[in-house]
Design a protein around this motif. Sequence first.
Motif, PDB file in Angstrom:
ATOM      1  N   VAL A   1      32.991  43.193  42.216  1.00  0.00           N
ATOM      2  CA  VAL A   1      32.009  42.765  41.218  1.00  0.00           C
ATOM      3  C   VAL A   1      30.925  43.832  41.113  1.00  0.00           C
ATOM      4  O   VAL A   1      30.301  44.206  42.109  1.00  0.00           O
ATOM      5  CB  VAL A   1      31.386  41.406  41.599  1.00  0.00           C
TER       6      VAL A   1
ATOM      7  N   ASN B   1      32.448  35.529  44.614  1.00  0.00           N
ATOM      8  CA  ASN B   1      33.054  35.389  43.298  1.00  0.00           C
ATOM      9  C   ASN B   1      34.491  34.881  43.412  1.00  0.00           C
ATOM     10  O   ASN B   1      34.942  34.054  42.609  1.00  0.00           O
ATOM     11  CB  ASN B   1      33.029  36.732  42.566  1.00  0.00           C
TER      12      ASN B   1
ATOM     13  N   TYR C   1      32.840  32.650  36.593  1.00  0.00           N
ATOM     14  CA  TYR C   1      33.012  33.713  37.584  1.00  0.00           C
ATOM     15  C   TYR C   1      33.105  35.068  36.875  1.00  0.00           C
ATOM     16  O   TYR C   1      33.394  35.155  35.676  1.00  0.00           O
ATOM     17  CB  TYR C   1      34.258  33.464  38.445  1.00  0.00           C
ATOM     18  N   ARG C   2      32.877  36.142  37.646  1.00  0.00           N
ATOM     19  CA  ARG C   2      32.952  37.496  37.108  1.00  0.00           C
ATOM     20  C   ARG C   2      34.411  37.948  37.063  1.00  0.00           C
ATOM     21  O   ARG C   2      35.245  37.484  37.835  1.00  0.00           O
ATOM     22  CB  ARG C   2      32.127  38.472  37.957  1.00  0.00           C
TER      23      ARG C   2
ATOM     24  N   GLU D   1      40.177  38.655  36.964  1.00  0.00           N
ATOM     25  CA  GLU D   1      40.428  38.994  35.560  1.00  0.00           C
ATOM     26  C   GLU D   1      41.862  38.650  35.174  1.00  0.00           C
ATOM     27  O   GLU D   1      42.118  38.094  34.098  1.00  0.00           O
ATOM     28  CB  GLU D   1      40.141  40.473  35.303  1.00  0.00           C
TER      29      GLU D   1
ATOM     30  N   THR E   1      32.032  38.507  32.444  1.00  0.00           N
ATOM     31  CA  THR E   1      31.878  37.155  32.978  1.00  0.00           C
ATOM     32  C   THR E   1      32.782  36.207  32.206  1.00  0.00           C
ATOM     33  O   THR E   1      32.756  36.184  30.970  1.00  0.00           O
ATOM     34  CB  THR E   1      30.422  36.673  32.873  1.00  0.00           C
ATOM     35  N   SER E   2      33.563  35.440  32.928  1.00  0.00           N
ATOM     36  CA  SER E   2      34.436  34.444  32.306  1.00  0.00           C
ATOM     37  C   SER E   2      33.607  33.278  31.780  1.00  0.00           C
ATOM     38  O   SER E   2      32.540  32.955  32.319  1.00  0.00           O
ATOM     39  CB  SER E   2      35.455  33.934  33.335  1.00  0.00           C
TER      40      SER E   2
ATOM     41  N   SER F   1      31.162  44.514  35.263  1.00  0.00           N
ATOM     42  CA  SER F   1      32.150  43.429  35.255  1.00  0.00           C
ATOM     43  C   SER F   1      31.774  42.362  34.232  1.00  0.00           C
ATOM     44  O   SER F   1      30.620  41.947  34.152  1.00  0.00           O
ATOM     45  CB  SER F   1      32.249  42.785  36.644  1.00  0.00           C
TER      46      SER F   1
END
Length: 422
Positions: free
Chosen positions: A121, A180, A132-133, A139, A127-128, A125
């Motif tokens: 992270v 994360n 979360y990142r 991802e 962010t969803s 990065s």
Amino acid sequence: MRKSILFLFAIVCAAFMAAQEQLPKWEKGYLDIHHINTGRGSCAFLILPDGTNMMIDAGDFDNEAFDAKYAPMFAPQVFPNSSYTAGSSIINYLTNVLGRDKLSIDYFLLTHFHSDHYGSVRTASGTSENGYRLTGLTEVGDVIPIKTYVDRDYPDYNFPVDLRTNASGNGGVEPATFQNLLKFLEFQKTNNGMKVEKFDIGSNKQFVLKKEPKSYPGFEIRNIKSNNLLWTGKGKNTTPLFTKEELLAKNGKFNDNQMSTALVVKYGKFKYYAGGDNSGLVDQDHAEWYDIETPMAPLVGKVSAMSLNHHSNRDATNRNFLDVLDPKVVVAQSWSPDHPGPEVGQRLLSGNVGTQKREIFMTYYHEETGIGIGPWFSRGVKAKEGHIVIRVYPDGKYDVYVLDSRKSNMTIVKKFGPYVSE
């Protein structure tokens, strides 16, 4: 004269078309092992004989921090190009392999908690929308459903220290990145039904064929090692390789590499080993317990192919390990200018180690590395860049494809084989 020109033109066109040949699709009965070159760490994707699939790691380390800390060494580009992140590169690759309508991961195994195996992270990065990142594993898992996730210490995360409260980053486990991961796992478990499990040492039932298991009785994935415990070869009994006290003897500091999981994939006579960043070096700076490879080798036995421990770094792939496993094909999931370690390179090429000449494939080899350790290693390598795909057929023969990692499709650079499993 005109005929000669046309003939030459035809040859050039044929050569161009051959160079653009795409990897043939997986077929039922094949075991495919894809070593995906993102330029940002390890990622392997296996399609098992009945179509069940499994991913091992999905790294995405902080390349800017690496360049600053280890200059003049530097990280490679992201493959296929700078418009990708490591995660989106993996997603693109799986889309090519599986097709858009069949995107899912049956099993994900995280070998250990270093960023080049599951992501880092950082400011860049994303962010969803799930909170979360997005980096590496998170991802990939944000886009492609993961049905079962496995790591070395779920749910306690307390060996050798409490990773949930590990604010110092002991072990090289980045605090923000680990937190994360926990957020990602909780969301996926609660909202998408993802199963989350601890690696079950000695088991051959944790990673199994889900579609047609009875059709392939000769297929098995055996869990060999995790944390400080090694399978004994009997039932699910284990033996300790080192104690917590030995691990933390140097000012309470440890390295998460030695916590890595290890497993063996068997399909008939073919065997493949993958063990994350397990180590094998004993010298003035490393105690005897640091050699995990030597006691692990007899439990693994002879293999046809292997992924080199720790990306081919100098603290792994010792002579004992190579002698016992004696692989024909070795794959280095490499990315750093110090991959391979010079001593590892010498062992891999030596005719006095093992019983046969090894075929060496690297996902990435810096030209500067060749200057540092000499041209002798470069001349002995089959591939210096690309996705490395091992395709095993039902009769035990297997081919190795090198795919162009600078292209977003599955273009073959070169094919090697067939090899015969012993």
